[in-house]
Design a protein around this motif. Structure first.
Motif, PDB file in Angstrom:
ATOM      1  N   TYR A   1       0.814  -0.871  -0.191  1.00 14.66           N
ATOM      2  CA  TYR A   1       0.333  -0.151  -0.378  1.00 14.66           C
ATOM      3  C   TYR A   1       0.735   1.059  -0.358  1.00 14.66           C
ATOM      4  O   TYR A   1       0.820   2.579  -0.461  1.00 14.66           O
ATOM      5  CB  TYR A   1      -1.101   0.446   1.317  1.00 14.66           C
ATOM      6  N   LYS A   2       2.237   1.148   0.297  1.00 15.62           N
ATOM      7  CA  LYS A   2       2.738   2.260   0.054  1.00 15.62           C
ATOM      8  C   LYS A   2       3.314   2.761  -1.027  1.00 15.62           C
ATOM      9  O   LYS A   2       3.356   3.936  -1.268  1.00 15.62           O
ATOM     10  CB  LYS A   2       4.839   2.823   1.484  1.00 15.62           C
ATOM     11  N   LEU A   3       3.241   1.217  -1.548  1.00 13.60           N
ATOM     12  CA  LEU A   3       4.040   1.342  -3.012  1.00 13.60           C
ATOM     13  C   LEU A   3       2.842   2.000  -4.115  1.00 13.60           C
ATOM     14  O   LEU A   3       2.510   2.915  -4.830  1.00 13.60           O
ATOM     15  CB  LEU A   3       3.984   0.298  -3.305  1.00 13.60           C
TER      16      LEU A   3
ATOM     17  N   ARG B   1      -4.192   1.566   4.802  1.00 15.16           N
ATOM     18  CA  ARG B   1      -4.877   1.148   3.110  1.00 15.16           C
ATOM     19  C   ARG B   1      -5.220   1.756   2.105  1.00 15.16           C
ATOM     20  O   ARG B   1      -3.922   2.497   1.683  1.00 15.16           O
ATOM     21  CB  ARG B   1      -5.726  -0.185   3.853  1.00 15.16           C
ATOM     22  N   ASN B   2      -6.389   1.855   2.688  1.00 14.32           N
ATOM     23  CA  ASN B   2      -6.363   3.876   1.441  1.00 14.32           C
ATOM     24  C   ASN B   2      -6.160   5.039   2.258  1.00 14.32           C
ATOM     25  O   ASN B   2      -5.059   5.686   1.134  1.00 14.32           O
ATOM     26  CB  ASN B   2      -7.810   3.540   1.863  1.00 14.32           C
ATOM     27  N   ARG B   3      -5.733   4.953   3.044  1.00 12.71           N
ATOM     28  CA  ARG B   3      -4.843   5.632   4.523  1.00 12.71           C
ATOM     29  C   ARG B   3      -3.788   5.092   5.379  1.00 12.71           C
ATOM     30  O   ARG B   3      -4.358   4.189   5.535  1.00 12.71           O
ATOM     31  CB  ARG B   3      -5.020   6.928   4.108  1.00 12.71           C
TER      32      ARG B   3
ATOM     33  N   VAL C   1       8.877   2.444   2.166  1.00 15.37           N
ATOM     34  CA  VAL C   1       8.543   1.229   1.809  1.00 15.37           C
ATOM     35  C   VAL C   1       9.854   0.618   1.964  1.00 15.37           C
ATOM     36  O   VAL C   1      11.443   1.181   1.742  1.00 15.37           O
ATOM     37  CB  VAL C   1       8.907   1.053   0.263  1.00 15.37           C
ATOM     38  N   GLU C   2      10.180  -0.900   2.863  1.00 17.80           N
ATOM     39  CA  GLU C   2      11.428  -1.342   3.374  1.00 17.80           C
ATOM     40  C   GLU C   2      11.955  -2.218   2.767  1.00 17.80           C
ATOM     41  O   GLU C   2      12.463  -3.231   2.734  1.00 17.80           O
ATOM     42  CB  GLU C   2      10.784  -1.731   4.511  1.00 17.80           C
TER      43      GLU C   2
END
Length: 345
Positions: free
Chosen positions: A35-37, A170-172, A203-204
């Motif tokens: 979700y970050k991507l 998720r959405n935010r 992102v990790e």
């Protein structure tokens, strides 16, 4: 190869659309990085800031992440297009859940709205919020139920809501529950602007090439090995533990408050055709905890066995949720089920 892949993913000039998909590098059911991507790449799953006709407007919520906007006409922040006075609602039915309760259907065709005329002795209030997991549904229940006198509570759980519980975004950005000394604790607060959250919690993924290869191997049958390498097996175990504790907490709060609480089980369309771990987990856990539930899958399949037709007749090709006919069938089934429960009390 790593440099090429990163350029293909993130470059506006040299980007390759087929490679700019989070599913190539992360699992949507287990991984915050998906979700970050998703947010960084601004694909179709990013929150639409425009409210569609027939839908309520959402706003940032300090505890829940997002929720319907509270206004003078809508002081409780529920899904409705009808003005009301909060003190005139009596002892309502509070219907919590995700988009299967809020619903992309126009307001008159949403499930709680269709249920309302079938139970005229009580108002039905739509507390659904699109995108919620079991955790946010639980927190919204805590925020809302004490505002009402002797309500009946319906907790709508779509089977994939289980997966959302372990996510921080998720959405935010969303709250994250954890278990400390046996009790649920709310973390990942305060809720902030999504861009700020992603900047502070990047992102990790260290190697997109390695992730690309591992995700492919996982799809080709090496799921157990890859899950151990990526820690997905531990994430799955956390998912089971956390969702069970939330369901336990729902039961505990209902008993302590003396309210009637029931669960309504929903499924994505694909899961109507087969049984997976989510359905087994939910039914086993609810039975173990003594929480009564209405199973929309069993209800619809029984109806189809009698009348004919297909599951797809009751789902929308446009938005992937139950359509008006599906919501009508579920509303009728829930109303009859509640009447049976009331008669048996």
């Amino acid at each position: 190869m790593e440099i090429f892949l990163r350029v293909a993913i993130f470059s506006q000039t040299f980007g390759i659309a087929k490679l700019q998909q989070p599913r190539h590098y992360a699992d949507a059911w287990l991984d915050d990085d998906f979700y970050k991507l998703d947010y960084i790449l601004e694909d179709s799953r990013r929150v639409n800031t425009q409210t569609e006709p027939g839908q309520v407007e959402y706003a940032m919520h300090a505890r829940l992440g997002w929720a319907p906007k509270v206004t003078e006409e809508n002081p409780l922040g529920i899904v409705t297009d009808q003005p009301y006075e909060a003190h005139e609602l009596g002892s309502p039915i509070l219907f919590f859940g995700d988009s299967y309760v809020d619903g992309p259907e126009p307001m008159p065709n949403k499930l709680p709205q269709l249920l309302a005329p079938l139970v005229p002795e009580r108002r039905v209030l739509n507390y659904g919020v699109s995108g919620y997991g079991v955790d946010q549904i639980y927190l919204r229940f805590l925020d809302a139920f004490e505002q009402h006198d002797n309500p009946i509570v319906l907790i709508g759980i779509q089977d994939r809501d289980l997966d959302r519980t372990i996510l921080t975004i998720r959405n935010r950005q969303k709250p994250l529950l954890s278990i400390e000394n046996g009790e649920l604790v709310v973390g990942n607060l305060p809720i902030r602007d999504t861009a700020e959250f992603v900047e502070d919690n990047p992102v990790e993924i260290n190697s997109y090439l390695l992730r690309f290869v591992l995700i492919r191997l996982r799809m080709l049958g090496a799921e157990a090995l890859v899950d151990r390498m990526l820690g997905y097996d531990q994430r799955q175990e956390l998912k089971l533990q956390l969702n069970r504790r939330i369901l336990e907490a729902l039961k505990e709060r209902a008993v302590a408050s003396g309210i009637q609480l029931y669960v309504v089980l929903f499924y994505v369309e694909n899961d109507m055709y087969e049984v997976d771990w989510r359905e087994v987990f939910l039914k086993d856990t609810l039975n173990d905890l003594g929480i009564q539930y209405f199973d929309t899958k069993t209800h619809l399949l029984n109806l189809l066995a009698l009348k004919g037709g297909e599951v797809g007749d009751y789902w929308s090709d446009e938005h992937g949720h139950p359509n008006r006919d599906g919501n009508r069938v579920f509303a009728r089934g829930i109303a009859d089920w509640l009447e049976e429960i009331e008669a048996a009390r």
